[in-house]
Enzyme design. Structure first.
Site, PDB file in Angstrom:
ATOM      1  N   GLY A 146      49.849  55.879  34.292  1.00 14.68           N
ATOM      2  CA  GLY A 146      49.942  57.172  34.964  1.00 14.68           C
ATOM      3  C   GLY A 146      48.562  57.695  35.304  1.00 14.68           C
ATOM      4  O   GLY A 146      47.664  56.933  35.652  1.00 14.68           O
ATOM      5  N   GLY A 147      48.374  59.001  35.204  1.00 19.68           N
ATOM      6  CA  GLY A 147      47.093  59.631  35.520  1.00 19.68           C
ATOM      7  C   GLY A 147      45.948  59.124  34.664  1.00 19.68           C
ATOM      8  O   GLY A 147      44.795  59.123  35.103  1.00 19.68           O
ATOM      9  N   ARG A 170      51.871  55.037  23.715  1.00 26.78           N
ATOM     10  CA  ARG A 170      52.139  56.295  24.428  1.00 26.78           C
ATOM     11  C   ARG A 170      53.563  56.764  24.191  1.00 26.78           C
ATOM     12  O   ARG A 170      54.523  56.040  24.436  1.00 26.78           O
ATOM     13  CB  ARG A 170      51.902  56.095  25.924  1.00 26.78           C
ATOM     14  CG  ARG A 170      52.245  57.297  26.768  1.00 26.78           C
ATOM     15  CD  ARG A 170      51.209  58.385  26.612  1.00 26.78           C
ATOM     16  NE  ARG A 170      51.451  59.400  27.641  1.00 26.78           N
ATOM     17  CZ  ARG A 170      51.274  60.669  27.452  1.00 26.78           C
ATOM     18  NH1 ARG A 170      50.800  61.112  26.300  1.00 26.78           N
ATOM     19  NH2 ARG A 170      51.520  61.529  28.403  1.00 26.78           N
ATOM     20  N   GLU A 172      35.733  36.976  46.663  1.00 28.98           N
ATOM     21  CA  GLU A 172      36.111  35.600  46.359  1.00 28.98           C
ATOM     22  C   GLU A 172      36.718  34.892  47.562  1.00 28.98           C
ATOM     23  O   GLU A 172      37.261  33.813  47.446  1.00 28.98           O
ATOM     24  CB  GLU A 172      37.100  35.571  45.185  1.00 28.98           C
ATOM     25  CG  GLU A 172      36.476  35.887  43.848  1.00 28.98           C
ATOM     26  CD  GLU A 172      35.448  34.857  43.420  1.00 28.98           C
ATOM     27  OE1 GLU A 172      35.674  33.651  43.628  1.00 28.98           O
ATOM     28  OE2 GLU A 172      34.403  35.264  42.896  1.00 28.98           O
ATOM     29  N   GLN A 180      50.288  52.099  37.102  1.00 27.91           N
ATOM     30  CA  GLN A 180      51.523  52.882  37.127  1.00 27.91           C
ATOM     31  C   GLN A 180      51.980  53.214  35.701  1.00 27.91           C
ATOM     32  O   GLN A 180      52.392  54.344  35.425  1.00 27.91           O
ATOM     33  CB  GLN A 180      52.619  52.086  37.861  1.00 27.91           C
ATOM     34  CG  GLN A 180      53.877  52.848  38.118  1.00 27.91           C
ATOM     35  CD  GLN A 180      53.706  53.895  39.211  1.00 27.91           C
ATOM     36  OE1 GLN A 180      52.843  53.795  40.051  1.00 27.91           O
ATOM     37  NE2 GLN A 180      54.539  54.913  39.164  1.00 27.91           N
ATOM     38  N   THR A 197      38.595  36.345  51.262  1.00 26.94           N
ATOM     39  CA  THR A 197      39.759  37.170  51.519  1.00 26.94           C
ATOM     40  C   THR A 197      41.030  36.333  51.554  1.00 26.94           C
ATOM     41  O   THR A 197      40.997  35.129  51.781  1.00 26.94           O
ATOM     42  CB  THR A 197      39.610  37.913  52.860  1.00 26.94           C
ATOM     43  OG1 THR A 197      39.616  36.956  53.916  1.00 26.94           O
ATOM     44  CG2 THR A 197      38.362  38.752  52.909  1.00 26.94           C
ATOM     45  N   SER A 198      42.136  36.998  51.345  1.00 28.58           N
ATOM     46  CA  SER A 198      43.428  36.312  51.384  1.00 28.58           C
ATOM     47  C   SER A 198      43.632  35.628  52.727  1.00 28.58           C
ATOM     48  O   SER A 198      44.178  34.527  52.795  1.00 28.58           O
ATOM     49  CB  SER A 198      44.559  37.305  51.115  1.00 28.58           C
ATOM     50  OG  SER A 198      44.477  37.794  49.800  1.00 28.58           O
ATOM     51  N   GLU A 199      43.186  36.257  53.798  1.00 25.02           N
ATOM     52  CA  GLU A 199      43.354  35.676  55.120  1.00 25.02           C
ATOM     53  C   GLU A 199      42.575  34.368  55.256  1.00 25.02           C
ATOM     54  O   GLU A 199      43.062  33.405  55.847  1.00 25.02           O
ATOM     55  CB  GLU A 199      42.920  36.672  56.205  1.00 25.02           C
ATOM     56  CG  GLU A 199      43.860  37.850  56.378  1.00 25.02           C
ATOM     57  CD  GLU A 199      43.749  38.907  55.274  1.00 25.02           C
ATOM     58  OE1 GLU A 199      42.733  38.933  54.529  1.00 25.02           O
ATOM     59  OE2 GLU A 199      44.697  39.691  55.142  1.00 25.02           O
TER      60      GLU A 199
END
Length: 130
Positions: free
Chosen positions: A89-90, A17, A113, A86, A115-117
């Site tokens: 971008g779009g 890009r 998988e 990011q 949850t993180s908790e």
């Protein structure tokens, strides 16, 4: 695997890009994103290998190590996919680019998988046994 694929897609895109007359990969902020992503992917990979080795050795601590690896790897995937998006971008939201799927899968894997908790509960329960 998805984190590695996200890193690869971001690296490839950043090389191709052109923005403001030069490849995205020439911009220091993009370089820093990619360096962070690569570091975290490698750290997650090493944690997974370590947990797998403990399972193979039938270590009594593999439950904690496995939960830590799952927690860390899923959170790394979320951060890596986010940075890859990011960088794109779009274009990152377009189905023509693999990052669109990686980004969706990153969130899904945190849910299906375990949850993180839940992983944190497993970890603290194992720590309390020590």
């Amino acid at each position: 695997g998805i984190a590695q694929a996200s890193l690869g897609a971001a690296l490839d895109y950043a090389r191709k890009r052109i923005q403001f007359g030069q490849a995205l990969i020439k911009f220091q902020v993009i370089q820093f994103y990619l360096a962070d992503m690569a570091t975290e992917v490698e750290a997650a990979r090493l944690m997974v290998y370590h947990a797998a080795q403990m399972v193979e050795e039938k270590s009594s601590k593999y439950t904690k190590e496995s939960a830590m690896a799952k927690l860390f790897a899923s959170e790394v995937l979320d951060r890596v996919a986010n940075k890859a998006l990011q960088i794109h971008g779009g274009y990152g939201y377009m189905k023509e680019f693999p990052i669109e799927r990686h980004y969706r899968d990153a969130r899904l894997l945190q849910i299906i998988e375990g949850t993180s908790e839940i992983q944190k509960i497993v970890i603290i329960n194992e720590l309390m046994r020590i």
